[in-house]
Design an enzyme around this catalytic site. Structure first.
Site, PDB file in Angstrom:
ATOM      1  N   GLY A 113       0.690  -1.461  -0.086  1.00 25.31           N
ATOM      2  CA  GLY A 113      -0.008   0.078  -0.067  1.00 25.31           C
ATOM      3  C   GLY A 113       0.978   1.111  -0.076  1.00 25.31           C
ATOM      4  O   GLY A 113       2.118   1.353   0.316  1.00 25.31           O
ATOM      5  N   CYS A 114       0.467   2.299  -0.280  1.00 26.35           N
ATOM      6  CA  CYS A 114       1.152   3.593  -0.468  1.00 26.35           C
ATOM      7  C   CYS A 114       1.672   4.261   0.754  1.00 26.35           C
ATOM      8  O   CYS A 114       2.714   4.403   1.062  1.00 26.35           O
ATOM      9  CB  CYS A 114       0.108   4.646  -1.337  1.00 26.35           C
ATOM     10  SG  CYS A 114      -1.233   5.115  -0.485  1.00 26.35           S
ATOM     11  N   HIS A 115       0.695   4.257   1.699  1.00 24.73           N
ATOM     12  CA  HIS A 115       0.940   4.894   3.137  1.00 24.73           C
ATOM     13  C   HIS A 115       1.968   3.836   3.654  1.00 24.73           C
ATOM     14  O   HIS A 115       3.046   4.097   4.447  1.00 24.73           O
ATOM     15  CB  HIS A 115      -0.364   5.053   3.971  1.00 24.73           C
ATOM     16  CG  HIS A 115      -1.127   6.147   3.491  1.00 24.73           C
ATOM     17  ND1 HIS A 115      -1.210   7.363   3.523  1.00 24.73           N
ATOM     18  CD2 HIS A 115      -2.343   6.080   2.976  1.00 24.73           C
ATOM     19  CE1 HIS A 115      -1.995   8.253   2.940  1.00 24.73           C
ATOM     20  NE2 HIS A 115      -2.924   7.309   2.822  1.00 24.73           N
ATOM     21  N   ALA A 116       1.565   2.591   3.505  1.00 15.81           N
ATOM     22  CA  ALA A 116       2.407   1.445   4.193  1.00 15.81           C
ATOM     23  C   ALA A 116       3.802   1.552   3.637  1.00 15.81           C
ATOM     24  O   ALA A 116       4.624   1.281   4.317  1.00 15.81           O
ATOM     25  CB  ALA A 116       1.594  -0.056   4.081  1.00 15.81           C
ATOM     26  N   SER A 117       3.861   1.730   2.405  1.00 18.18           N
ATOM     27  CA  SER A 117       5.259   1.664   1.906  1.00 18.18           C
ATOM     28  C   SER A 117       6.417   2.690   2.453  1.00 18.18           C
ATOM     29  O   SER A 117       7.162   2.453   3.123  1.00 18.18           O
ATOM     30  CB  SER A 117       5.222   2.130   0.440  1.00 18.18           C
ATOM     31  OG  SER A 117       4.650   1.031  -0.350  1.00 18.18           O
TER      32      SER A 117
END
Length: 311
Positions: A113-117
């Site tokens: 995921g974007c935030h997770a990255s």
């Protein structure tokens, strides 16, 4: 020549993948006409004919697509949330935990995921190095452009008659049940999810993830953190790099990596309070760029082929 099918090519992530791949001479893209894009039989045929299948779909549709695949040689790269912590799937962040070989040999890859990255890129190296204990309770702020919300949010923000409230940054994930939280804690090596504050702002693309720390939470100072990040990301591989003194006259724009497919890590603060910061494009290393990097690894070509590194 390898064949590639993008299931969900009309979505924001799918369109970016298509734009990055359409000129590649080593790939043959399987394209469905508009009227067949949601036809289950046509999709099933395309999925099973592909060497690489990108799933750019909502979670339920991604699970349905995986169930359609009978060809044991089809490699699936799923950009949805559906399989990021699922057994049998490799988490597609090669720079973290030395996953290069796993991804190269995988048939099922869950794109981060974007935030997770951004969070994982900051926290996982410190946990692995012993600079953060797995039971450390963290918080994180994440600024994103509105393209991260897909076509519906893009339409809302780009409407001539949009709500004036959209003119300012908007905090969401208020219930602390954001869909990225399970992967954020699991892949970073934490026992507890962070207090997570995602914010969508009125610009198209670009992401900035901030993890604040007190000095007494870690056994080293800012210079020690820099050494950890330099050792972790300074290997000459990957799309993540550490950079010191990269502020913009005391500011750090969340749009600094818009349009790019790489990620930059930095550390700021003082002797008492520290900021860990990652910057990237929510559609780049936060989605489509990461998916293409994973595909390149599977194909055995340069992991940066077809990607925009701002060079």
């Amino acid at each position: 020549m390898k064949t590639v099918f993008i299931d969900g090519a009309a979505g924001t992530t799918g369109l970016r993948i298509y734009d990055r791949l359409k000129e590649r001479e080593d790939l043959d893209l399987i394209l469905l006409p508009e009227e067949a894009r949601k036809d289950p039989q046509r999709r099933k045929m395309a999925l099973n004919a592909a060497d690489i299948a990108f799933l750019c779909l909502p979670d339920a549709a991604a699970q349905e697509a995986v169930a359609m695949i009978e060809n044991p040689e089809t490699v699936v790269i799923d950009t949805s949330t559906a399989h990021r912590t699922a057994p049998g799937w490799v988490y597609g962040f090669p720079e973290i935990g030395g996953r290069y070989e796993e991804i190269q040999n995988a048939k099922r890859i869950a794109n981060p995921g974007c935030h997770a990255s951004g969070f994982i890129a900051l926290v996982a190296p410190l946990v692995e190095a012993g600079a953060l204990k797995p039971d450390t309770k963290l918080s994180a702020f994440s600024l994103t452009g509105y393209s991260g919300g897909g076509k519906s949010m893009i339409a809302q923000y780009e409407s001539e008659n949009r709500d004036p409230l959209f003119d300012a940054p908007r905090l969401y994930g208020l219930t602390q049940n954001h869909k990225h939280l399970p992967e954020m804690s699991a892949v970073a090596g934490l026992r507890a999810s962070p207090v997570f504050c995602p914010v969508v702002a009125p610009y198209y693309a670009g992401m900035e993830v901030i993890v604040p720390l007190f000095r007494d939470q870690i056994p080293c100072d800012i210079k020690g953190l820099a050494r950890i990040y330099n050792g972790y990301y300074g290997t000459g591989r990957g799309l993540v790099s550490f950079r010191e003194n990269n502020d913009e006259s005391g500011f750090l724009s969340a749009g600094g990596f818009s349009g790019r497919d790489d990620m930059e890590i930095s550390v700021f603060g003082n002797a008492e309070r520290i900021l860990l910061i990652s910057r990237f494009d929510n559609l780049g290393k936060g989605a489509s760029g990461a998916a293409i990097q994973n595909m390149n690894l599977v194909l055995g070509v340069s992991e940066t082929k077809g990607l925009d590194l701002g060079i």
